[in-house]
Design a protein around this motif. Structure first.
Motif, PDB file in Angstrom:
ATOM      1  N   ASN A 143     -11.729   9.112   5.601  1.00  0.00           N
ATOM      2  CA  ASN A 143     -12.891  10.017   5.472  1.00  0.00           C
ATOM      3  C   ASN A 143     -13.791   9.919   6.694  1.00  0.00           C
ATOM      4  O   ASN A 143     -14.983   9.639   6.601  1.00  0.00           O
ATOM      5  CB  ASN A 143     -13.665   9.685   4.195  1.00  0.00           C
ATOM      6  N   THR A 144     -13.173  10.153   7.848  1.00  0.00           N
ATOM      7  CA  THR A 144     -13.893  10.015   9.098  1.00  0.00           C
ATOM      8  C   THR A 144     -13.417  11.072  10.086  1.00  0.00           C
ATOM      9  O   THR A 144     -12.627  11.953   9.737  1.00  0.00           O
ATOM     10  CB  THR A 144     -13.717   8.582   9.656  1.00  0.00           C
ATOM     11  N   ALA A 145     -13.919  11.000  11.305  1.00  0.00           N
ATOM     12  CA  ALA A 145     -13.553  11.946  12.356  1.00  0.00           C
ATOM     13  C   ALA A 145     -13.766  11.274  13.704  1.00  0.00           C
ATOM     14  O   ALA A 145     -14.431  10.234  13.788  1.00  0.00           O
ATOM     15  CB  ALA A 145     -14.408  13.216  12.259  1.00  0.00           C
ATOM     16  N   ALA A 146     -13.206  11.863  14.748  1.00  0.00           N
ATOM     17  CA  ALA A 146     -13.446  11.335  16.086  1.00  0.00           C
ATOM     18  C   ALA A 146     -14.894  11.550  16.503  1.00  0.00           C
ATOM     19  O   ALA A 146     -15.445  10.815  17.325  1.00  0.00           O
ATOM     20  CB  ALA A 146     -12.501  11.996  17.094  1.00  0.00           C
ATOM     21  N   LYS A 147     -15.515  12.571  15.952  1.00  0.00           N
ATOM     22  CA  LYS A 147     -16.963  12.772  16.042  1.00  0.00           C
ATOM     23  C   LYS A 147     -17.429  13.264  14.688  1.00  0.00           C
ATOM     24  O   LYS A 147     -16.968  14.299  14.206  1.00  0.00           O
ATOM     25  CB  LYS A 147     -17.336  13.775  17.135  1.00  0.00           C
ATOM     26  N   VAL A 148     -18.322  12.515  14.058  1.00  0.00           N
ATOM     27  CA  VAL A 148     -18.792  12.847  12.711  1.00  0.00           C
ATOM     28  C   VAL A 148     -20.128  13.588  12.812  1.00  0.00           C
ATOM     29  O   VAL A 148     -21.117  13.043  13.305  1.00  0.00           O
ATOM     30  CB  VAL A 148     -18.962  11.581  11.846  1.00  0.00           C
ATOM     31  N   GLY A 149     -20.154  14.834  12.371  1.00  0.00           N
ATOM     32  CA  GLY A 149     -21.411  15.580  12.353  1.00  0.00           C
ATOM     33  C   GLY A 149     -21.921  15.933  13.742  1.00  0.00           C
ATOM     34  O   GLY A 149     -21.232  15.759  14.747  1.00  0.00           O
ATOM     35  N   GLN A 150     -23.157  16.417  13.794  1.00  0.00           N
ATOM     36  CA  GLN A 150     -23.750  16.884  15.043  1.00  0.00           C
ATOM     37  C   GLN A 150     -24.925  16.001  15.449  1.00  0.00           C
ATOM     38  O   GLN A 150     -25.683  15.511  14.604  1.00  0.00           O
ATOM     39  CB  GLN A 150     -24.216  18.333  14.892  1.00  0.00           C
TER      40      GLN A 150
ATOM     41  N   ASN B 141     -31.249   3.624  12.395  1.00  0.00           N
ATOM     42  CA  ASN B 141     -30.604   3.114  13.609  1.00  0.00           C
ATOM     43  C   ASN B 141     -29.119   3.472  13.648  1.00  0.00           C
ATOM     44  O   ASN B 141     -28.570   3.797  14.709  1.00  0.00           O
ATOM     45  CB  ASN B 141     -30.756   1.594  13.690  1.00  0.00           C
ATOM     46  N   CYS B 142     -28.463   3.412  12.475  1.00  0.00           N
ATOM     47  CA  CYS B 142     -27.047   3.772  12.415  1.00  0.00           C
ATOM     48  C   CYS B 142     -26.857   5.279  12.549  1.00  0.00           C
ATOM     49  O   CYS B 142     -25.858   5.732  13.130  1.00  0.00           O
ATOM     50  CB  CYS B 142     -26.425   3.252  11.122  1.00  0.00           C
ATOM     51  N   CYS B 143     -27.791   6.081  12.026  1.00  0.00           N
ATOM     52  CA  CYS B 143     -27.747   7.531  12.261  1.00  0.00           C
ATOM     53  C   CYS B 143     -27.734   7.825  13.764  1.00  0.00           C
ATOM     54  O   CYS B 143     -27.010   8.719  14.233  1.00  0.00           O
ATOM     55  CB  CYS B 143     -28.946   8.217  11.613  1.00  0.00           C
ATOM     56  N   GLU B 144     -28.525   7.079  14.508  1.00  0.00           N
ATOM     57  CA  GLU B 144     -28.594   7.293  15.964  1.00  0.00           C
ATOM     58  C   GLU B 144     -27.309   6.854  16.652  1.00  0.00           C
ATOM     59  O   GLU B 144     -26.909   7.455  17.659  1.00  0.00           O
ATOM     60  CB  GLU B 144     -29.828   6.582  16.516  1.00  0.00           C
ATOM     61  N   ALA B 145     -26.642   5.842  16.109  1.00  0.00           N
ATOM     62  CA  ALA B 145     -25.326   5.471  16.642  1.00  0.00           C
ATOM     63  C   ALA B 145     -24.327   6.601  16.407  1.00  0.00           C
ATOM     64  O   ALA B 145     -23.541   6.953  17.301  1.00  0.00           O
ATOM     65  CB  ALA B 145     -24.838   4.175  15.995  1.00  0.00           C
ATOM     66  N   LEU B 146     -24.366   7.186  15.219  1.00  0.00           N
ATOM     67  CA  LEU B 146     -23.465   8.295  14.898  1.00  0.00           C
ATOM     68  C   LEU B 146     -23.789   9.534  15.727  1.00  0.00           C
ATOM     69  O   LEU B 146     -22.891  10.313  16.074  1.00  0.00           O
ATOM     70  CB  LEU B 146     -23.547   8.611  13.408  1.00  0.00           C
TER      71      LEU B 146
ATOM     72  N   GLU C 260     -32.309  14.149  13.456  1.00  0.00           N
ATOM     73  CA  GLU C 260     -33.291  14.655  12.499  1.00  0.00           C
ATOM     74  C   GLU C 260     -33.294  13.811  11.227  1.00  0.00           C
ATOM     75  O   GLU C 260     -34.352  13.533  10.655  1.00  0.00           O
ATOM     76  CB  GLU C 260     -32.995  16.123  12.175  1.00  0.00           C
ATOM     77  N   ARG C 261     -32.095  13.389  10.787  1.00  0.00           N
ATOM     78  CA  ARG C 261     -32.039  12.551   9.594  1.00  0.00           C
ATOM     79  C   ARG C 261     -32.681  11.188   9.851  1.00  0.00           C
ATOM     80  O   ARG C 261     -33.395  10.668   8.992  1.00  0.00           O
ATOM     81  CB  ARG C 261     -30.592  12.366   9.124  1.00  0.00           C
ATOM     82  N   ALA C 262     -32.452  10.643  11.038  1.00  0.00           N
ATOM     83  CA  ALA C 262     -33.085   9.368  11.387  1.00  0.00           C
ATOM     84  C   ALA C 262     -34.605   9.482  11.340  1.00  0.00           C
ATOM     85  O   ALA C 262     -35.298   8.615  10.792  1.00  0.00           O
ATOM     86  CB  ALA C 262     -32.622   8.921  12.772  1.00  0.00           C
ATOM     87  N   ALA C 263     -35.138  10.570  11.889  1.00  0.00           N
ATOM     88  CA  ALA C 263     -36.590  10.778  11.888  1.00  0.00           C
ATOM     89  C   ALA C 263     -37.113  10.945  10.463  1.00  0.00           C
ATOM     90  O   ALA C 263     -38.175  10.399  10.106  1.00  0.00           O
ATOM     91  CB  ALA C 263     -36.931  12.006  12.735  1.00  0.00           C
ATOM     92  N   LEU C 264     -36.376  11.689   9.630  1.00  0.00           N
ATOM     93  CA  LEU C 264     -36.777  11.897   8.241  1.00  0.00           C
ATOM     94  C   LEU C 264     -36.842  10.574   7.481  1.00  0.00           C
ATOM     95  O   LEU C 264     -37.810  10.310   6.755  1.00  0.00           O
ATOM     96  CB  LEU C 264     -35.786  12.845   7.554  1.00  0.00           C
ATOM     97  N   VAL C 265     -35.834   9.749   7.666  1.00  0.00           N
ATOM     98  CA  VAL C 265     -35.771   8.474   6.946  1.00  0.00           C
ATOM     99  C   VAL C 265     -36.891   7.539   7.392  1.00  0.00           C
ATOM    100  O   VAL C 265     -37.495   6.832   6.580  1.00  0.00           O
ATOM    101  CB  VAL C 265     -34.380   7.831   7.145  1.00  0.00           C
TER     102      VAL C 265
END
Length: 258
Positions: free
Chosen positions: A119-126, A183-188, A132-137
């Motif tokens: 359940n992964t990808a070479a690039k996950v999401g945008q 922090n992990c959102c920013e890694a992704l 934006e999710r990191a900022a929201l959290v």
């Protein structure tokens, strides 16, 4: 509660089974912890030395200052194997853990017999969406993310029939470190292995959820076409397939690493 120091983090881990058996290490998804692997622990601990850990920023691992990088997430795994004095292991990671697995197969191929990426990808999401999710959290905490997680993680049928399991995972997400999650959102956001996966020479099993809206079967096929020794197994599940369809998942992993 065993922990060890890796780079700037304290990583919590647990082991199960006999250390003389072949090792398999499991890597969790974003917003979960090692307990997401309970069905795999129960299945594999008699024949394997099972290693589970909480990714930095998750569970009982520390949440040092970010943003994190995929390289840091991968190096934590290498440092854990070194800490346990294990030269080679099998690896199984889901979602974010699957990206970690790809990085490990690219940069440390000699440390792994087999790599399972689910359940992964070479690039996950945008990139923008992750930032934006990191900022929201950071602004609102993890409760809003946890409230909507079930629809991203599981099929409607599973949600309706396994309410306790879904609620427990949502509760765990809500109680996590907002800083670590962000922090992990920013890694992704920065992680993109689309050009590098063609260098992977380790045997790789790609598990794709047929009903996964996050990382799709098309994402899996993209990796399959570029990784020389890759196999694809499609599972009738959504994004957290090891929890939704544990028997199918365990059988696929067991057959692959056997």
């Amino acid at each position: 509660m065993p922990t060890f120091s890796s780079q700037d983090a304290h990583i919590h881990y647990q082991t199960f089974g006999d250390i003389s058996h072949p090792a398999i290490i499991f890597s969790n998804s974003l917003g979960t912890n090692y307990r997401m692997w309970q069905a795999q622990i129960d299945h594999f601990k008699n024949d394997f030395f099972v290693i589970c850990y909480d990714t930095r920023g998750h569970g009982e691992s520390s949440s040092p200052q970010g943003p994190y990088t995929l390289e840091q997430l991968g190096q934590d795994v290498i440092d854990l194997l070194d800490h346990l004095k294990i030269d080679q292991a099998n690896f199984c990671g889901i979602s974010m853990g699957g990206l970690t697995g790809q990085w490990l197969a690219i940069h440390h191929p000699k440390r792994f017999h087999h790599v399972v990426i689910s359940n992964t990808a070479a690039k996950v999401g945008q990139q923008q969406a992750w930032n934006e999710r990191a900022a929201l959290v950071r602004e609102q905490g993890l409760q809003p993310i946890a409230a909507t997680a079930a629809a991203r993680w599981f099929t409607e049928h599973f949600i309706a029939n396994h309410a306790d399991t879904v609620a427990e995972l949502q509760k765990s997400l809500a109680a996590g470190s907002a800083q670590g999650y962000a922090n992990c959102c920013e890694a992704l956001a920065e992680a993109d292995l689309t050009a590098q996966i063609q260098t992977i020479d380790v045997p790789v099993l790609i598990i794709a959820g047929q009903q996964d809206p996050v990382t799709t079967v098309l994402d899996a096929q993209f990796m399959l076409e570029r990784i020389a020794k890759a196999e694809l197994f499609e599972i009738n599940a959504s994004h957290i397939s090891n929890v939704e369809s544990p028997e199918q998942f365990n059988q696929a992993v067991q057959q692959f690493i056997a």
